[in-house]
Every structure is written in structure tokens, then in C-alpha cells.
Design an enzyme around this catalytic site. Structure first.
Site, short mmCIF file in Angstrom:
data_model
loop_
_atom_site.label_atom_id
_atom_site.label_comp_id
_atom_site.label_asym_id
_atom_site.label_seq_id
_atom_site.Cartn_x
_atom_site.Cartn_y
_atom_site.Cartn_z
N SER A 77 -13.10 12.49 -32.60
CA SER A 77 -12.66 13.87 -32.85
C SER A 77 -13.09 14.42 -34.20
CB SER A 77 -11.13 13.96 -32.73
OG SER A 77 -10.75 13.93 -31.38
N LYS A 128 -14.82 17.64 -34.18
CA LYS A 128 -14.16 18.95 -34.25
C LYS A 128 -14.36 19.64 -35.60
CE LYS A 128 -10.51 17.84 -30.87
NZ LYS A 128 -10.55 16.39 -30.69
N SER A 182 -5.25 17.43 -33.00
CA SER A 182 -6.59 17.04 -32.54
C SER A 182 -6.75 17.29 -31.04
CB SER A 182 -6.87 15.57 -32.87
OG SER A 182 -8.24 15.27 -32.73
N LYS A 232 -9.85 15.40 -41.12
CA LYS A 232 -9.84 15.21 -39.67
C LYS A 232 -9.87 13.73 -39.30
CE LYS A 232 -9.55 16.82 -35.61
NZ LYS A 232 -8.75 15.59 -35.36
#
Length: 394
Positions: A74, A77, A134, A238
């Protein structure tokens, strides 16, 4: 561009003078190992690949297999967010823009906020779902809004990666689910993370949220970045976890003006991911500082010009950085010297380099930045000379 290039040159020189924590790829190691180098070499990180950089300059402070291409889960992202903030900045959307949920977006597995086809949320709500929980479904819904389709958005992601010099990155989707060929590197993730933090710092508003909710409190959001509660100065950024990528994080933190980004890819557990990021950030904050540029309040503001109707030009010092990355304690010995001629001859064009500011530490040059003309000064022609003479007479 002049500022970033000058800062990069300065920091390269700093690292050469003070012996950096990590040598760039291909460079010969120093003959005598410094205490900082020894500490870097002793770092034992429970991950496949990692890197630590200074956010303001991009200087690499530590790396481990930083160019190995691996899945990044993720952390993908970050690019989805970057392109979204770019579209908002361009005026294409606002945070109140409604984001529709397609069947495709709702079908995403993994981390999600259980979006239903036909539901609508504001872009602000979707960004909170992406940054805090997320959410894969929210990421794809936003990708479809910005790009028209996930496929078109992925093309935008790869184009942006190429623009940023992320030469070892290939995106296959907008959320980071394991897909063959969806790969990046710790170094490329650091580039991507630095870009969004520098160009779109509003992302920190979202990445710093610990808990939130959607659907009037019915859907709770809890941040997957547990360092928000455990590490002094953490700001984001993140996390990511998949079977193929392992457990990953791109962690941003700030202390005393020093902004660091630690990228950890391929840990075997969440605890090891946070352990590795903590070790990297601790190492950076212990061994480096963002030193304030020496005082230049008495600097000349104008320079005399000869051979022009304009007798002087204003000076532009904007190439100078506010802070310099130096080893801890190095800021106390910084000194700055201004080099300017008594005058310069016309013609002078806006942006011309007319002098320099040189910063030294204990007699060694740290870096040099240009002083530029802040206005034009045209060479005097016959008509201008006559006009000037008449003005002086009458």
C-alpha cells in the site's frame, strides 16, 4: 532549480568533508572509518531493503539494498495521493467533490472501508480512508475520479514515476495489491515520498490522523502507522502489507528543523517494520542536524553598475538555503563569506550571477551559492546618455 542544485552540491561537499554515514553506490569507502560510519555499519535492520534520506535535500544518509526491485504493497498509495493532490492544486477537484463508488472499486479486497457500489463520499472523506485505514476500495474510487478509470490512472502513475526519475518502478494498480510486475525500490519510494511531502505538505493533515470515522460514526478508522503514538516527531507517511511485499512503511519525522524519511520494505512483521524505521530515524537524528545558515543580515542589498542609466541593481540572495544538513554539532562552526565586486559593467540581466556566498566549517568549504541580479541594467546608448545629461542640467 538553482536552489535545489546548489543545496545538493553543498550537501555533497558536507558529506565529503565530514565523512557521511553511507557512501553512494560506486564510490570507494573512506580509508579511516568514522564513528558515524561505524554506527551505520552496525545497524541491523529486520527488513529486505531500506533507505534513510534528508527530506529537504534528498541526501542519502543510509541505505540497504536500496535498488532492489520488490513489491511495495500500500505504499503504492503515496503515488495515488500525489496525483490526487496535484489534480486538486490544478483546480480540477475540491475536497468537497463527491467521489462515486463503482463496482470495480467496491470489489477490492485487503484493507477497505467496505464501500458499496453507488455510494458517494467527498474526496476529503476518501482521502481520510486512504491515509488512515489504507483503504484499497477508496484508493481505486479516487483513481477512477482523477483518471477516468483505474487503467488510465495507472498510466498517469507510471508517467509521473518516469518524470520523477523513479526508473526502477512499475505500477500495475492504484492501491498496491500484489500483481505481477508491480514493483519499486526503497530509493524510488523515498523519491516519491519526498515529492509529496515537499510539494503537497497538506498530506500530513491526513497522515497524522490517529482515529476518525465515516458514515456518521458507523465506520471507524484507525491509523495503521502505530509510530504516531510511539515515536517523537513522527508525521506520517504510509504503511503497507501484502503477502508478496511483506510488511512495509515509509515513515516521515521532524525534529528541530531536520526532516527525515525512512523507507522500510519487506519486514516479516509489523513489529519489525516499526523497529527498523525507529532505528533508521534514531540514527539520523543522532548523527545529523539542520543547521541554520550563518547570519547575513548585514549583506549588501545593491551593487553599483557602470555604463548604464541605472546606477545600481538590487541583489537576489534567494539561492541560499535556510538550513544546511551537517553532522551533529557541525552547525556551531559554520561561517559565511560574501564575495562581490565593487561594481559591475552593463549590460546586466535579471538572474545574472554577480557574486557568491561561501559557507565554511572549521576552515573547510561546505558550499557556495550564487548572488544574482534582481533587475536588468541596460547598457547606456547615445539617446540615454543625452537624456541623462539633460536631466542633470535641468
Amino acid at each position: 532549480m538553482a536552489l535545489s542544485c546548489a543545496a545538493a552540491l553543498c550537501l555533497w561537499l558536507v558529506m565529503m568533508v565530514f565523512a557521511p554515514a553511507a557512501q553512494a553506490a560506486g564510490e570507494e569507502p573512506a580509508a579511516v572509518e568514522t564513528a558515524v560510519e561505524a554506527q551505520a555499519a552496525s545497524l541491523s535492520l529486520p527488513c529486505r531493503t531500506a533507505i534513510l534520506i534528508d527530506q529537504d535535500t534528498g541526501t542519502v544518509l543510509y541505505e540497504k539494498n536500496a535498488d532492489q526491485r520488490v513489491p511495495i504493497a500500500s505504499i503504492t498509495k503515496v503515488m495515488t495521493l500525489l496525483l490526487t493532490f496535484e489534480a486538486v492544486r490544478a483546480g480540477k477537484f475540491t475536497m468537497d467533490t463527491l467521489v462515486p463508488v463503482s463496482n470495480h472499486a467496491a470489489s477490492m479486497g485487503g484493507s477497505q472501508v467496505w464501500l458499496e457500489p453507488g455510494e458517494q463520499f467527498t474526496l476529503d472523506e476518501m482521502l481520510r480512508a486512504i491515509c488512515v485505514s489504507s483503504a484499497n476500495d477508496a484508493a481505486v474510487a479516487v483513481a477512477e475520479l482523477v483518471g477516468g478509470s483505474e487503467e488510465a490512472f495507472v498510466a498517469m502513475m507510471n508517467a509521473k514515476a518516469a518524470e520523477l526519475g523513479m526508473t526502477d518502478t512499475t505500477f500495475k494498480n492504484a492501491c498496491g495489491l500484489d500483481t505481477e510486475g508491480h514493483l519499486s525500490t526503497a530509493r524510488n519510494v523515498a523519491i516519491m515520498s519526498r515529492t509529496i511531502l515537499t510539494q503537497y505538505p497538506e498530506v500530513l493533515h491526513y497522515s497524522g490522523i490517529w482515529t476518525d470515522s465515516l458514515r456518521n460514526g458507523q465506520t471507524m478508522l484507525v491509523n495503521t502507522n502505530k509510530l504516531l503514538r510511539r515515536y517523537d516527531g513522527i508525521t506520517g507517511l504510509k504503511t503497507g502489507t501484502t503477502g508478496g511485499a511483506g510488511v512495509c512503511i515509509s515513515a516521515s519525522a521532524t525534529r528541530n528543523g531536520l526532516n527525515l524519511i525512512a523507507v522500510v520494505l519487506g519486514s516479516s512483521s509489523s513489529a519489525e517494520r516499526f523497529e527498523a524505521a525507529t532505528k533508521l530515524l534514531d540514527y539520523g537524528f543522532a548523527n545529523y542536524e539542520a543547521a541554520v545558515l550563518p547570519d547575513l543580515s548585514g549583506r549588501p542589498l545593491y551593487l553599483t553598475v557602470t555604463g548604464s542609466a541605472d546606477t545600481e541593481i538590487p541583489l537576489d540572495y534567494s539561492a541560499l538555503p535556510d538550513r544546511l544538513l551537517v553532522p551533529s554539532g557541525g552547525g556551531a562552526s559554520l561561517a559565511a563569506e560574501i564575495s562581490l565586486p565593487d561594481s559591475c559593467a552593463a549590460p546586466v540581466s535579471l538572474g545574472d550571477e554577480v557574486g557568491t556566498v561561501t559557507v565554511t566549517s572549521s576552515g573547510e568549504t561546505v558550499g557556495s551559492w550564487p548572488i544574482r541580479a534582481a533587475a536588468d541594467a541596460a547598457e547606456m546608448d547615445f539617446d540615454a546618455a543625452v537624456r541623462l545629461m539633460l536631466e542633470s542640467l535641468f
